[in-house]
Structure formats: C-alpha cells, structure tokens
Design an enzyme around this catalytic site. Sequence first.
Site, PDB file in Angstrom:
ATOM      1  N   ARG A  48       0.098  -8.156  21.534  1.00 24.54           N
ATOM      2  CA  ARG A  48       1.148  -8.024  20.825  1.00 24.54           C
ATOM      3  C   ARG A  48       1.337  -9.266  19.463  1.00 24.54           C
ATOM      4  NH1 ARG A  48       5.870  -9.695  22.507  1.00 24.54           N
ATOM      5  NH2 ARG A  48       5.557  -8.659  24.499  1.00 24.54           N
ATOM      6  N   TYR A 100      10.745   6.686  -1.350  1.00 22.56           N
ATOM      7  CA  TYR A 100      10.231   7.221  -0.051  1.00 22.56           C
ATOM      8  C   TYR A 100      11.586   7.815   0.802  1.00 22.56           C
ATOM      9  CZ  TYR A 100       7.835   8.676   4.084  1.00 22.56           C
ATOM     10  OH  TYR A 100       7.115   9.024   5.361  1.00 22.56           O
ATOM     11  N   ASP A 173       7.168  -1.961  -2.485  1.00 22.71           N
ATOM     12  CA  ASP A 173       6.191  -0.995  -1.726  1.00 22.71           C
ATOM     13  C   ASP A 173       5.128  -0.900  -2.724  1.00 22.71           C
ATOM     14  OD1 ASP A 173       5.228   1.207  -0.864  1.00 22.71           O
ATOM     15  OD2 ASP A 173       7.191   2.080   0.205  1.00 22.71           O
ATOM     16  N   LYS A 198      -2.024   6.019   3.848  1.00 17.34           N
ATOM     17  CA  LYS A 198      -2.128   6.546   2.747  1.00 17.34           C
ATOM     18  C   LYS A 198      -3.517   6.047   2.108  1.00 17.34           C
ATOM     19  CE  LYS A 198       1.978   7.907   3.676  1.00 17.34           C
ATOM     20  NZ  LYS A 198       3.132   7.729   3.118  1.00 17.34           N
TER      21      LYS A 198
HETATM   22  C1  LIG Z   1       4.356   7.440   3.628  1.00 19.66           C
HETATM   23  C2  LIG Z   1       5.093   6.268   2.880  1.00 19.66           C
HETATM   24  C3  LIG Z   1       5.902   5.214   3.661  1.00 19.66           C
HETATM   25  C4  LIG Z   1       6.163   5.265   5.144  1.00 19.66           C
HETATM   26  O1  LIG Z   1       4.747   5.150   5.730  1.00 19.66           O
HETATM   27  P1  LIG Z   1       4.252   5.842   7.082  1.00 19.66           P
HETATM   28  O2  LIG Z   1       3.000   5.299   7.518  1.00 19.66           O
HETATM   29  O3  LIG Z   1       4.371   7.428   7.048  1.00 19.66           O
HETATM   30  O4  LIG Z   1       5.379   5.387   8.122  1.00 19.66           O
HETATM   31  C5  LIG Z   1       6.537   4.283   3.053  1.00 19.66           C
HETATM   32  N1  LIG Z   1       6.605   4.019   1.464  1.00 19.66           N
HETATM   33  C6  LIG Z   1       5.941   5.066   0.679  1.00 19.66           C
HETATM   34  C7  LIG Z   1       5.766   4.884  -0.688  1.00 19.66           C
HETATM   35  C8  LIG Z   1       5.165   6.386   1.354  1.00 19.66           C
HETATM   36  O5  LIG Z   1       4.440   6.930   0.661  1.00 19.66           O
END
Ligand SMILES: *Cc1c(COP(=O)(O)O)cnc(C)c1O
Length: 382
Positions: A48, A100, A173, A198
């Site tokens: 962890r 998001y 982000d 992603k």
């Molecule tokens: C998908 C996404 C998230 C969240 O990520 P997860 O891996 O699904 O928890 C946060 N910000 C953006 C812009 C996203 O496309």
Amino acid sequence: MKLEFDTKLVHGDLSFDEATGAISYPIYQSATFKHRGFKQSTGFDYSREDNPTRQKLENTIAVLEGAEAGFAFSTGMAAVANVLQLFSTGDHLIISNDLYGGSYRLFEELLHKQYRLEFTYVDTRSLEGIEAAIKENTKGIFIETPTNPMMRVSDIRKIAEISKSRGLLLIVDNTFLTPYFQKPLELGADIVLHSGTKFLGGHNDTLAGFVAVRAGEQLSERMKLIQKTVGGVLSPFDSWLLLRGIKTLGIRMERQQENAFKIAAWLKANNKIAEVYYPGLASHEGHGICKSQASGFGSMISFSVKDAEIIPQILEGVKVISFAESLGGVESLITYPLVQTHAAIPKAILDELGVNERLLRLSVGIEDVKDLIEDLDKAIGK
Ligand SMILES: *Cc1c(COP(=O)(O)O)cnc(C)c1O
C-alpha cells in the site's frame, strides 16, 4: 540524461529491474517484503505504501508530466478523491462547470453534503468569471480542458496566473490530451490528474488514475501521506498494464488524432449533423487557445444531430464503433452523455451547457478511418 518525449514513454525514468535486467518491468505481485535484518528494509515494506511495479509507473508519470512526483490509483475517481483530501471543511473551490459527471457527484454528494466543502461552478473560459467567484475561503481551482463533453478550452497559463496571485492550488484534469499533447505543470498548474483508464492505459481493459504534482509546498509529501493512508492504490498487475499501455501512447495519440480530424470534417459536412465540437477545427471557438498551450487536439469529438429521433438508430446502427461509456482506447466508442457519463449532473445545468438529447460523444480509436466513416454513414443514414 535529457530524453525526447517518445523515448520517455518507452523507458520512463530509465530505471530497470537491477535484480534480473528484465526488459519488461516485472510484476511484483507481493503484498509485503522481507526485511534483510534488524532495521534493514529493502526500501519496500508493504505494497500500500510502495510497490516496485507501481513505483516504476509512478516515476514514469512524473517524468512525462515534468512533475516532482507521481501517484497511481485504482481509478481516476480515486485520484480526484485523493487530491480533494488536500482540502478541509469550509474550503471553497472553483470548478469548470462542464465537467466529468463522476467528479461532480463526488464534489456535491460527498464532499459538499457530508464534509461541507464548498464548490462554485463557473465557465472557466472566462477569466473574469473566475476572478468574480474567488472568495475569502477559496483554496483551489479545478479545471478540465478540453472539457468533457463540450470540448471547451480554458487558458491554463492565464488561470495559473490568477491562481498564483491569490495563493490557490490549480488542479488540471488532463485526461483528454495527456502529457503527450499538453503539460499543465509547465503552464503553471500545481497538480495534474488523470483517468489512466482512458488514453494512458489506452486499451479499454484497465481502470487506473494518476496524480502528478509540482515541487514545493510539500505537495508530494502530502499526496504520499494521503495515498498510503487512504489506500486506493493501483495493483501491481494493473500498474504493469499501464506501463505497457504508456509505451505506445505517442503513436496511438497521433493515429487517433489523424482519424479524428477526418471524422470531424466528415461530420461537419453531413446534413443530419447540427454542430461538431472538436478543438482541432479552425472554426472551434477554443482552437486558438488549445493550439497555444497544447501540441495537439486529441481525438474526442462531440456532435449534435439536428433531429433527436435518429439517436437510437445511430447508437444501435454502428457495428465497428461500440455504444459504450469510456474513451481514449484503441477501439472507437460512442457515448450518449445525457444518460451515461453525465447522468449525475442536474438537467438544468446540462441544458445550459448544451448536453442535451441531441448530443453524442465519439472517442476515436486507431481503426482504419474509412471503416469508421462508413460505419457512421450507415448508422446516421441519408
Ligand atoms: C473517466 C474520467 C474520470 C474518472 O476516471 P475513472 O477511471 O472512470 O474513475 C475523470 N475525469 C475525466 C475527464 C474522465 O473522462
């Protein structure tokens, strides 16, 4: 040694497994680590806190984002939630109003309702709007650029100037462009985060999240404390999958973007389509700013059809493209934000943004673009 970005993608921090020389970094599938003797830790005690495979990945992310330190989490939402633990009850944050859905749900349903953090959602394309929203207890600004799903572009440099002059933390982000195209820390941001699920993972097979922080103000020490205390870390195997995905990020981003340009132009010329939102189009209102702060425009396209009645036919009609949530992978996906990714956001807010029953979001993959266009052409119909 100074390395070009594509080399960094393949080799990260140039470290390798000293024990074996393995070219593919080993998966250290171990929860705990034996001490060589009294007060003789190997540097790894419990996974962890630190795991060699995850550490290799975290160092790689730090190198790619030009950060002091990187942190890998089990999901993008875990990354967002861990970053928000830097703030306290009563703190106020300014947030991009197009965002998001999961982040919005975290801010409103948990952090606001249960922990009394305050959030103001503004159109962060407007610097005046940001300035006007700053209050005495404002501690941070959280933006996406381009935004999900309206592809709005905010000026990271200018927002960083505001943020610095007011002593706030600027969090970006960077999921949509990744450090291959955009490096927010170099533009003045304090913290970058990602859904590694992603583009970084890139194969629609693994959930992951990342945080990368600039040097100073003990940001990396505080993030490390939060990460090991909260515990939402990425597993050794998933860390390896992410290391593997990141090696091909450059060639994937280039190919996906090339496909996206062609599809955006094709959609724009289609008489069933009302609006195409892709920052790569010279006609997109954020094109200039995106170009000034990023080396590419990515492969996310949102578009609205003229008549909402053809939405089911498109979503059911595509054969190569899949009707599914998520984005950024080698497989092209089409999403209906209103009922999928953005269902957690109140209808009134969505309406104002343009996230309505006519809007679709396309994540363009690496397939042959001829097949993708033919697929869309048949599904959209004449
Ligand atoms: C998908 C996404 C998230 C969240 O990520 P997860 O891996 O699904 O928890 C946060 N910000 C953006 C812009 C996203 O496309």
